[in-house]
Design a protein around this motif. Sequence first.
Motif, PDB file in Angstrom:
ATOM      1  N   GLU A 190      -7.180  -8.936  -3.396  1.00 12.35           N
ATOM      2  CA  GLU A 190      -6.293  -8.289  -2.430  1.00 12.35           C
ATOM      3  C   GLU A 190      -5.289  -7.438  -3.201  1.00 12.35           C
ATOM      4  O   GLU A 190      -4.583  -7.940  -4.072  1.00 12.35           O
ATOM      5  CB  GLU A 190      -5.568  -9.328  -1.573  1.00 12.35           C
ATOM      6  CG  GLU A 190      -6.508 -10.143  -0.703  1.00 12.35           C
ATOM      7  CD  GLU A 190      -5.765 -11.112   0.194  1.00 12.35           C
ATOM      8  OE1 GLU A 190      -4.523 -11.206   0.080  1.00 12.35           O
ATOM      9  OE2 GLU A 190      -6.424 -11.782   1.014  1.00 12.35           O
ATOM     10  N   PHE A 191      -5.230  -6.159  -2.861  1.00 17.10           N
ATOM     11  CA  PHE A 191      -4.418  -5.195  -3.615  1.00 17.10           C
ATOM     12  C   PHE A 191      -3.405  -4.548  -2.679  1.00 17.10           C
ATOM     13  O   PHE A 191      -3.778  -3.988  -1.651  1.00 17.10           O
ATOM     14  CB  PHE A 191      -5.333  -4.123  -4.213  1.00 17.10           C
ATOM     15  CG  PHE A 191      -4.999  -3.767  -5.631  1.00 17.10           C
ATOM     16  CD1 PHE A 191      -3.883  -2.993  -5.920  1.00 17.10           C
ATOM     17  CD2 PHE A 191      -5.788  -4.200  -6.676  1.00 17.10           C
ATOM     18  CE1 PHE A 191      -3.572  -2.654  -7.224  1.00 17.10           C
ATOM     19  CE2 PHE A 191      -5.489  -3.869  -7.983  1.00 17.10           C
ATOM     20  CZ  PHE A 191      -4.376  -3.097  -8.264  1.00 17.10           C
ATOM     21  N   TYR A 192      -2.099  -4.627  -3.042  1.00  9.99           N
ATOM     22  CA  TYR A 192      -1.031  -4.082  -2.206  1.00  9.99           C
ATOM     23  C   TYR A 192      -0.104  -3.187  -3.024  1.00  9.99           C
ATOM     24  O   TYR A 192       0.160  -3.460  -4.195  1.00  9.99           O
ATOM     25  CB  TYR A 192      -0.168  -5.206  -1.617  1.00  9.99           C
ATOM     26  CG  TYR A 192      -0.909  -6.253  -0.839  1.00  9.99           C
ATOM     27  CD1 TYR A 192      -1.139  -6.100   0.526  1.00  9.99           C
ATOM     28  CD2 TYR A 192      -1.363  -7.417  -1.464  1.00  9.99           C
ATOM     29  CE1 TYR A 192      -1.806  -7.078   1.252  1.00  9.99           C
ATOM     30  CE2 TYR A 192      -2.031  -8.397  -0.746  1.00  9.99           C
ATOM     31  CZ  TYR A 192      -2.253  -8.226   0.607  1.00  9.99           C
ATOM     32  OH  TYR A 192      -2.912  -9.196   1.325  1.00  9.99           O
ATOM     33  N   LYS A 193       0.407  -2.145  -2.382  1.00  4.56           N
ATOM     34  CA  LYS A 193       1.495  -1.358  -2.963  1.00  4.56           C
ATOM     35  C   LYS A 193       2.792  -1.873  -2.353  1.00  4.56           C
ATOM     36  O   LYS A 193       2.934  -1.931  -1.135  1.00  4.56           O
ATOM     37  CB  LYS A 193       1.325   0.130  -2.662  1.00  4.56           C
ATOM     38  CG  LYS A 193       2.468   0.993  -3.217  1.00  4.56           C
ATOM     39  CD  LYS A 193       2.309   2.461  -2.837  1.00  4.56           C
ATOM     40  CE  LYS A 193       1.242   3.135  -3.662  1.00  4.56           C
ATOM     41  NZ  LYS A 193       1.255   4.625  -3.481  1.00  4.56           N
ATOM     42  N   TYR A 194       3.760  -2.280  -3.207  1.00  2.00           N
ATOM     43  CA  TYR A 194       5.004  -2.820  -2.666  1.00  2.00           C
ATOM     44  C   TYR A 194       6.203  -1.900  -2.858  1.00  2.00           C
ATOM     45  O   TYR A 194       7.280  -2.145  -2.302  1.00  2.00           O
ATOM     46  CB  TYR A 194       5.307  -4.205  -3.253  1.00  2.00           C
ATOM     47  CG  TYR A 194       5.684  -4.241  -4.716  1.00  2.00           C
ATOM     48  CD1 TYR A 194       7.002  -4.055  -5.123  1.00  2.00           C
ATOM     49  CD2 TYR A 194       4.733  -4.504  -5.695  1.00  2.00           C
ATOM     50  CE1 TYR A 194       7.360  -4.111  -6.458  1.00  2.00           C
ATOM     51  CE2 TYR A 194       5.076  -4.561  -7.035  1.00  2.00           C
ATOM     52  CZ  TYR A 194       6.391  -4.367  -7.412  1.00  2.00           C
ATOM     53  OH  TYR A 194       6.741  -4.421  -8.737  1.00  2.00           O
ATOM     54  N   GLN A 225      -3.241  -6.479   5.996  1.00  2.00           N
ATOM     55  CA  GLN A 225      -1.788  -6.552   5.993  1.00  2.00           C
ATOM     56  C   GLN A 225      -1.379  -8.000   5.767  1.00  2.00           C
ATOM     57  O   GLN A 225      -1.989  -8.914   6.323  1.00  2.00           O
ATOM     58  CB  GLN A 225      -1.193  -6.056   7.310  1.00  2.00           C
ATOM     59  CG  GLN A 225      -1.138  -4.546   7.455  1.00  2.00           C
ATOM     60  CD  GLN A 225      -0.290  -4.128   8.643  1.00  2.00           C
ATOM     61  OE1 GLN A 225      -0.283  -4.793   9.674  1.00  2.00           O
ATOM     62  NE2 GLN A 225       0.431  -3.033   8.501  1.00  2.00           N
ATOM     63  N   VAL A 240      -3.636   2.586  -3.786  1.00  2.00           N
ATOM     64  CA  VAL A 240      -4.426   1.358  -3.863  1.00  2.00           C
ATOM     65  C   VAL A 240      -5.914   1.685  -3.963  1.00  2.00           C
ATOM     66  O   VAL A 240      -6.659   1.062  -4.726  1.00  2.00           O
ATOM     67  CB  VAL A 240      -4.151   0.462  -2.635  1.00  2.00           C
ATOM     68  CG1 VAL A 240      -5.155  -0.688  -2.577  1.00  2.00           C
ATOM     69  CG2 VAL A 240      -2.733  -0.085  -2.677  1.00  2.00           C
ATOM     70  N   ASP A 295      -9.354  -3.051   5.218  1.00  2.00           N
ATOM     71  CA  ASP A 295      -7.906  -2.868   5.201  1.00  2.00           C
ATOM     72  C   ASP A 295      -7.236  -4.163   5.653  1.00  2.00           C
ATOM     73  O   ASP A 295      -7.714  -4.838   6.573  1.00  2.00           O
ATOM     74  CB  ASP A 295      -7.497  -1.724   6.126  1.00  2.00           C
ATOM     75  CG  ASP A 295      -8.014  -0.371   5.647  1.00  2.00           C
ATOM     76  OD1 ASP A 295      -8.229  -0.221   4.429  1.00  2.00           O
ATOM     77  OD2 ASP A 295      -8.206   0.520   6.493  1.00  2.00           O
ATOM     78  N   TYR A 304       2.513  -2.082  -7.717  1.00  2.00           N
ATOM     79  CA  TYR A 304       1.479  -2.811  -6.991  1.00  2.00           C
ATOM     80  C   TYR A 304       1.504  -4.289  -7.364  1.00  2.00           C
ATOM     81  O   TYR A 304       1.909  -4.663  -8.468  1.00  2.00           O
ATOM     82  CB  TYR A 304       0.093  -2.265  -7.334  1.00  2.00           C
ATOM     83  CG  TYR A 304      -0.092  -0.789  -7.102  1.00  2.00           C
ATOM     84  CD1 TYR A 304      -0.602  -0.308  -5.900  1.00  2.00           C
ATOM     85  CD2 TYR A 304       0.236   0.134  -8.094  1.00  2.00           C
ATOM     86  CE1 TYR A 304      -0.782   1.050  -5.686  1.00  2.00           C
ATOM     87  CE2 TYR A 304       0.066   1.500  -7.889  1.00  2.00           C
ATOM     88  CZ  TYR A 304      -0.446   1.952  -6.685  1.00  2.00           C
ATOM     89  OH  TYR A 304      -0.613   3.302  -6.481  1.00  2.00           O
ATOM     90  N   ALA A 330      -1.390  -7.599  -6.960  1.00  2.00           N
ATOM     91  CA  ALA A 330      -2.765  -7.929  -6.572  1.00  2.00           C
ATOM     92  C   ALA A 330      -3.017  -9.411  -6.804  1.00  2.00           C
ATOM     93  O   ALA A 330      -2.445 -10.022  -7.717  1.00  2.00           O
ATOM     94  CB  ALA A 330      -3.760  -7.090  -7.372  1.00  2.00           C
ATOM     95  N   SER A 361       0.801  -3.464   3.278  1.00  2.00           N
ATOM     96  CA  SER A 361      -0.538  -3.000   3.626  1.00  2.00           C
ATOM     97  C   SER A 361      -1.344  -2.827   2.345  1.00  2.00           C
ATOM     98  O   SER A 361      -0.808  -2.420   1.310  1.00  2.00           O
ATOM     99  CB  SER A 361      -0.467  -1.665   4.375  1.00  2.00           C
ATOM    100  OG  SER A 361       0.224  -1.810   5.593  1.00  2.00           O
ATOM    101  N   GLY A 362      -2.630  -3.137   2.434  1.00  2.00           N
ATOM    102  CA  GLY A 362      -3.457  -3.019   1.243  1.00  2.00           C
ATOM    103  C   GLY A 362      -4.931  -3.006   1.572  1.00  2.00           C
ATOM    104  O   GLY A 362      -5.337  -2.779   2.716  1.00  2.00           O
TER     105      GLY A 362
END
Length: 208
Positions: free
Chosen positions: A164-168, A139, A117, A137, A177, A179, A148-149
Amino acid sequence: MKNTITIVLLLLCNGLTFAQDNAKKKLETKSMFEVQVDSKTYELEEGNELDIDGELKNPKISIKLLGYKKFNAGNLSFEYPSNFSFEVEKSEAYRNWTLDGNNYVIMIFDIDGASQVKDFIDNMIIQFGKENCKTKDIQSQLGEKMLSGIQLNVELVGQKLSIEFYKYSTGENNSKYIAFQDSLEEDGSATVEGKMTFEMINTSIQYK
């Protein structure tokens, strides 16, 4: 006796037409319809068939286009507002889908190779200028997963932007990802469109 009614037939009966200029797009984003047959109501995805048990005698059939579509990238699916535009960019090792509303943008990335991310956030900070950016950071619960991102807040020429950027999902040589970008209100709060869309995704998202 089983009666089968396809959505194509229903659309023709109701005087509606639906076309896609890209076969891939048709697989990845589909309109949703409410179909009423006599006193019964069904929800149907574009292209699917509606099976009805029993014999129909002079049935009254009506169809209504619902206010949301269904996005499906194979490993991820969710519902989103039907007024959002849809774009897709694909290469051998990179896939990106963008769903764009008036103030809110959803972005999905499927990337081969190692990535994090922070790599995306660092690139955006370079574009916007470090002096205009703040990060933290975060969540968020998104469907069945707690993700978490990193949140990037940008203030530029009087405009406020939140990303907001998240790895799923993470594989051996692949990362996925999602976003969310919101053009914030003057007081820095989330837009109505942003809150409504995030809740729609949160209650419908499925990971595969």
